[in-house]
Design a protein around this motif. Structure first.
Motif, PDB file in Angstrom:
ATOM      1  N   ASN A 118       0.807  -1.214   0.000  1.00  0.00           N
ATOM      2  CA  ASN A 118       0.000   0.000   0.000  1.00  0.00           C
ATOM      3  C   ASN A 118       0.842   1.267   0.000  1.00  0.00           C
ATOM      4  N   SER A 119       2.123   1.111   0.138  1.00  0.00           N
ATOM      5  CA  SER A 119       3.009   2.265   0.187  1.00  0.00           C
ATOM      6  C   SER A 119       3.484   2.623  -1.214  1.00  0.00           C
ATOM      7  N   LYS A 120       3.509   3.914  -1.497  1.00  0.00           N
ATOM      8  CA  LYS A 120       4.072   4.367  -2.770  1.00  0.00           C
ATOM      9  C   LYS A 120       5.539   3.975  -2.872  1.00  0.00           C
ATOM     10  N   ALA A 121       6.197   3.936  -1.715  1.00  0.00           N
ATOM     11  CA  ALA A 121       7.621   3.600  -1.706  1.00  0.00           C
ATOM     12  C   ALA A 121       7.858   2.204  -2.255  1.00  0.00           C
ATOM     13  N   TYR A 223      17.160  11.013   9.046  1.00  0.00           N
ATOM     14  CA  TYR A 223      17.119  11.239   7.598  1.00  0.00           C
ATOM     15  C   TYR A 223      16.222  12.426   7.270  1.00  0.00           C
ATOM     16  N   TYR A 224      15.044  12.471   7.863  1.00  0.00           N
ATOM     17  CA  TYR A 224      14.089  13.539   7.572  1.00  0.00           C
ATOM     18  C   TYR A 224      14.651  14.904   7.975  1.00  0.00           C
ATOM     19  N   THR A 225      15.237  14.958   9.181  1.00  0.00           N
ATOM     20  CA  THR A 225      15.703  16.240   9.729  1.00  0.00           C
ATOM     21  C   THR A 225      16.931  16.780   9.007  1.00  0.00           C
ATOM     22  N   HIS A 226      17.901  15.897   8.749  1.00  0.00           N
ATOM     23  CA  HIS A 226      19.205  16.370   8.283  1.00  0.00           C
ATOM     24  C   HIS A 226      19.420  16.244   6.774  1.00  0.00           C
ATOM     25  N   TYR A 227      18.565  15.522   6.083  1.00  0.00           N
ATOM     26  CA  TYR A 227      18.754  15.333   4.648  1.00  0.00           C
ATOM     27  C   TYR A 227      17.556  15.804   3.833  1.00  0.00           C
ATOM     28  N   LEU A 228      16.350  15.380   4.256  1.00  0.00           N
ATOM     29  CA  LEU A 228      15.168  15.700   3.463  1.00  0.00           C
ATOM     30  C   LEU A 228      14.683  17.128   3.691  1.00  0.00           C
ATOM     31  N   LEU A 229      14.571  17.552   4.940  1.00  0.00           N
ATOM     32  CA  LEU A 229      14.076  18.905   5.213  1.00  0.00           C
ATOM     33  C   LEU A 229      14.931  20.004   4.572  1.00  0.00           C
ATOM     34  N   TYR A 263       3.515  19.524   5.915  1.00  0.00           N
ATOM     35  CA  TYR A 263       3.614  18.245   5.203  1.00  0.00           C
ATOM     36  C   TYR A 263       3.549  17.018   6.111  1.00  0.00           C
ATOM     37  N   GLY A 264       3.678  17.240   7.432  1.00  0.00           N
ATOM     38  CA  GLY A 264       3.683  16.102   8.343  1.00  0.00           C
ATOM     39  C   GLY A 264       5.095  15.599   8.580  1.00  0.00           C
ATOM     40  N   ALA A 265       5.217  14.674   9.543  1.00  0.00           N
ATOM     41  CA  ALA A 265       6.542  14.155   9.886  1.00  0.00           C
ATOM     42  C   ALA A 265       6.537  12.645  10.073  1.00  0.00           C
ATOM     43  N   ASP A 266       5.425  11.992   9.694  1.00  0.00           N
ATOM     44  CA  ASP A 266       5.404  10.536   9.824  1.00  0.00           C
ATOM     45  C   ASP A 266       6.066   9.894   8.611  1.00  0.00           C
ATOM     46  N   LYS A 267       6.143   8.571   8.595  1.00  0.00           N
ATOM     47  CA  LYS A 267       6.853   7.875   7.530  1.00  0.00           C
ATOM     48  C   LYS A 267       6.162   8.020   6.182  1.00  0.00           C
ATOM     49  N   LEU A 268       4.849   8.194   6.201  1.00  0.00           N
ATOM     50  CA  LEU A 268       4.127   8.434   4.953  1.00  0.00           C
ATOM     51  C   LEU A 268       4.568   9.754   4.334  1.00  0.00           C
ATOM     52  N   ALA A 269       4.719  10.782   5.185  1.00  0.00           N
ATOM     53  CA  ALA A 269       5.183  12.081   4.700  1.00  0.00           C
ATOM     54  C   ALA A 269       6.632  11.992   4.218  1.00  0.00           C
ATOM     55  N   VAL A 270       7.452  11.228   4.936  1.00  0.00           N
ATOM     56  CA  VAL A 270       8.848  11.055   4.534  1.00  0.00           C
ATOM     57  C   VAL A 270       8.930  10.410   3.158  1.00  0.00           C
ATOM     58  N   ALA A 271       8.107   9.384   2.932  1.00  0.00           N
ATOM     59  CA  ALA A 271       8.101   8.707   1.632  1.00  0.00           C
ATOM     60  C   ALA A 271       7.621   9.643   0.536  1.00  0.00           C
ATOM     61  N   ASP A 272       6.566  10.396   0.814  1.00  0.00           N
ATOM     62  CA  ASP A 272       5.999  11.293  -0.193  1.00  0.00           C
ATOM     63  C   ASP A 272       6.996  12.384  -0.586  1.00  0.00           C
ATOM     64  N   GLN A 273       7.645  12.976   0.394  1.00  0.00           N
ATOM     65  CA  GLN A 273       8.596  14.053   0.096  1.00  0.00           C
ATOM     66  C   GLN A 273       9.886  13.517  -0.538  1.00  0.00           C
ATOM     67  N   PRO A 278      14.456  13.098  -4.535  1.00  0.00           N
ATOM     68  CA  PRO A 278      15.219  11.828  -4.444  1.00  0.00           C
ATOM     69  C   PRO A 278      16.701  12.022  -4.135  1.00  0.00           C
ATOM     70  N   ASP A 279      17.251  13.195  -4.417  1.00  0.00           N
ATOM     71  CA  ASP A 279      18.664  13.427  -4.117  1.00  0.00           C
ATOM     72  C   ASP A 279      18.948  13.289  -2.625  1.00  0.00           C
ATOM     73  N   ALA A 280      17.955  13.617  -1.799  1.00  0.00           N
ATOM     74  CA  ALA A 280      18.150  13.521  -0.353  1.00  0.00           C
ATOM     75  C   ALA A 280      18.448  12.084   0.050  1.00  0.00           C
ATOM     76  N   LEU A 281      17.710  11.143  -0.523  1.00  0.00           N
ATOM     77  CA  LEU A 281      17.913   9.736  -0.189  1.00  0.00           C
ATOM     78  C   LEU A 281      19.255   9.224  -0.714  1.00  0.00           C
ATOM     79  N   GLU A 282      19.626   9.630  -1.908  1.00  0.00           N
ATOM     80  CA  GLU A 282      20.907   9.201  -2.461  1.00  0.00           C
ATOM     81  C   GLU A 282      22.064   9.724  -1.611  1.00  0.00           C
ATOM     82  N   ASN A 283      21.950  10.978  -1.175  1.00  0.00           N
ATOM     83  CA  ASN A 283      22.989  11.551  -0.313  1.00  0.00           C
ATOM     84  C   ASN A 283      23.065  10.803   1.022  1.00  0.00           C
TER      85      ASN A 283
END
Length: 483
Positions: A118-121, A223-229, A263-273, A278-283
């Motif tokens: 059910n996850s887009k991820a 990951y969310y705080t230091h890379y994605l945000l 945008y929220g801060a749960d894992k669903l929001a992390v996946a969506d953002q 995508p560069d945030a995840l690669e980094n």
């Protein structure tokens, strides 16, 4: 045998006369867990043949699972997940009291499948590695990822366990249920009856201590705080969104608090953002691989609530032995214990009396070069040093050409061309040094000789540097070979 204490360590139960400092595997309790995890990202950062096999197996399993998700093949996906059973052979994790295991299991398999499918991820290619699920899937934390990885890697870990049992003299029992082993050729879980160690608390599978961590590297909030945000902040500024604030000095900013609120801060929001950035995840993946380091002896001792390593005692065990052939075997064992302690994690997985050339030659001790920094990493980057060989000579006389030629004959382009010649003392150090330099100049390999006095200096350097991996004495001696 009487009632056994579940907190008894493997080393104690089997009377190995060793502790965690000199063992290649995690010295777990036979009935309880210790709070460390097998970390897939730690394995991916290693560049040994065993780690490559494990990484390929993890990758194959997860890619096949994602294919079933994209094809909505629930039955096949559940069969894969249910093989990640909740067994307790590894004794890693946070279980209180008797080891429980926290693998996927049948009940959680359905929940995990539902969350993945059910996850887009899971459907968009965002998930690439098993540990990615920690970032994007609710209910998946370090303990489940660690246990899942242990189960996927059951085959290589069984072979590792058998090798360690032979090496350290741990008895194996015949006809033990292997548990489900993932076969990448048939895409099935298979089991068989094999040889494994068994304690009063059940089957035991050993895990290399170089692969575990106390805290899982992958962390959703980090990951969310230091890379994605930060990526989200840049984007909001680029479109001049309503979240952009202009400060009195004219600078613009977008606060992380405002982004979390919108945008929220749960894992669903992390996946969506992450899909948007995508560069945030690669980094993040790159930095995790670059910074993933094994636990030190002192950290392991603190986690396991055992005595701090006593390197001088290991040195005394070497230098307290009498010189001569009668003590040659004890000398080799004492040298291996000392070197395994002071060279970890640069060198790992020792093998004694390793046969080469179809058994016509033997190497006293062979180490796998696992170094990611320091002297041995430099060696590996500039010379053929996938393995480092050790020859032990419990001599009280001159070490001559035959001994130098013996270790040089063990070298090979694929095996490695660096070795240590360990002896008690030498009458003419300059002559032995010249012999080793001649061997290097003739392109027959690089031999560093170490005497009792050199070992004492090596231990002092190591303890003074708090376990540093530069080994100045080794670098100095190696430079003398090539300059």
């Amino acid at each position: 045998m009487g009632k056994q204490n579940p907190k008894t360590r493997v080393s104690q139960f089997y009377k190995l006369n060793r502790d965690q400092t000199t063992l290649d595997f995690v010295d777990v309790p036979i009935g309880n867990d210790i709070p460390v995890f097998l970390d897939p990202s730690r394995i991916r950062s290693m560049e040994t043949a065993w780690a490559t096999e494990c990484s390929s197996l993890l990758q194959h399993f997860f890619e096949r699972l994602l294919e079933h998700i994209r094809a909505n093949n629930e039955a096949s996906g559940l069969r894969m997940l249910e093989g990640l059973s909740e067994r307790n052979e590894f004794h890693l994790g946070f279980s209180k009291g008797k080891s429980q295991g926290s693998g996927i299991g049948r009940e959680f398999a359905r929940d995990f499948w539902g969350a993945l499918s059910n996850s887009k991820a899971g459907k968009t290619g965002l998930l690439k590695d098993l540990e990615d699920a920690c970032l994007f899937i609710d209910g998946v934390g370090p303990d489940r990822i660690s246990d899942a990885a242990c189960n996927i890697l059951r085959g290589p870990l069984i072979k590792y366990t058998q090798d360690m049992c032979v090496y350290y003299g741990i008895p194996l029992e015949n006809g033990v249920d292997s548990g489900p082993i993932w076969n990448p050729e048939t895409d099935r879980w298979e089991d068989s009856l094999i040889d494994l160690p068994v304690t009063p608390f059940g089957t035991l599978l050993l895990v290399p201590k170089i692969t575990v961590r106390h805290r899982f590297v992958y962390n959703a909030q980090s990951y969310y705080t230091h890379y994605l945000l930060p990526k989200m902040q840049e984007y909001e500024k680029s479109i001049n969104s309503g979240l952009v604030e202009t400060l009195k000095n004219g600078n613009e900013r977008v606060t992380k608090k405002a982004l979390r609120s919108k945008y929220g801060a749960d894992k669903l929001a992390v996946a969506d953002q992450t899909q948007r950035h995508p560069d945030a995840l690669e980094n993040y993946r790159r930095d995790v691989k670059r910074t993933s380091i094994p636990l030190t002896h002192h950290i392991l001792a603190e986690i396991e609530n055992i005595d701090a390593p006593r390197f001088n005692k290991l040195l005394d065990n070497v230098q307290g032995l009498p010189v001569g052939r009668d003590s040659a075997s004890d000398y080799e064992n004492a040298i291996e214990s000392l070197l395994s302690a002071i060279f970890f994690p640069s060198l790992s997985t020792p093998t004694k009396q390793h046969e080469i050339h179809e058994g016509r030659k033997r190497i006293d001790i062979t180490y796998v070069n696992s170094a990611k920094s320091g002297f041995f990493a430099w060696l590996s980057a500039n010379y053929a040093a996938a393995h480092v060989f050790v020859e032990c000579k419990n001599y009280g006389k001159e070490v001559g050409n035959p001994e130098v030629d013996q270790i040089a004959g063990r070298f090979g382009p694929s095996r490695g061309q660096v070795g240590l010649l360990i002896c008690r003392s030498v009458e003419d150090g300059a002559r032995l040094e010249k012999r080793c330099r001649d061997t290097a100049l003739d392109h027959r390999g690089y031999i560093i000789y170490l005497t009792d006095e050199d070992l004492r200096r090596l231990v002092k350097e190591y303890t003074d540097s708090n376990g540093g991996d530069e080994y100045p004495l080794l670098r100095k001696k190696f430079n003398e070979l090539i300059m």
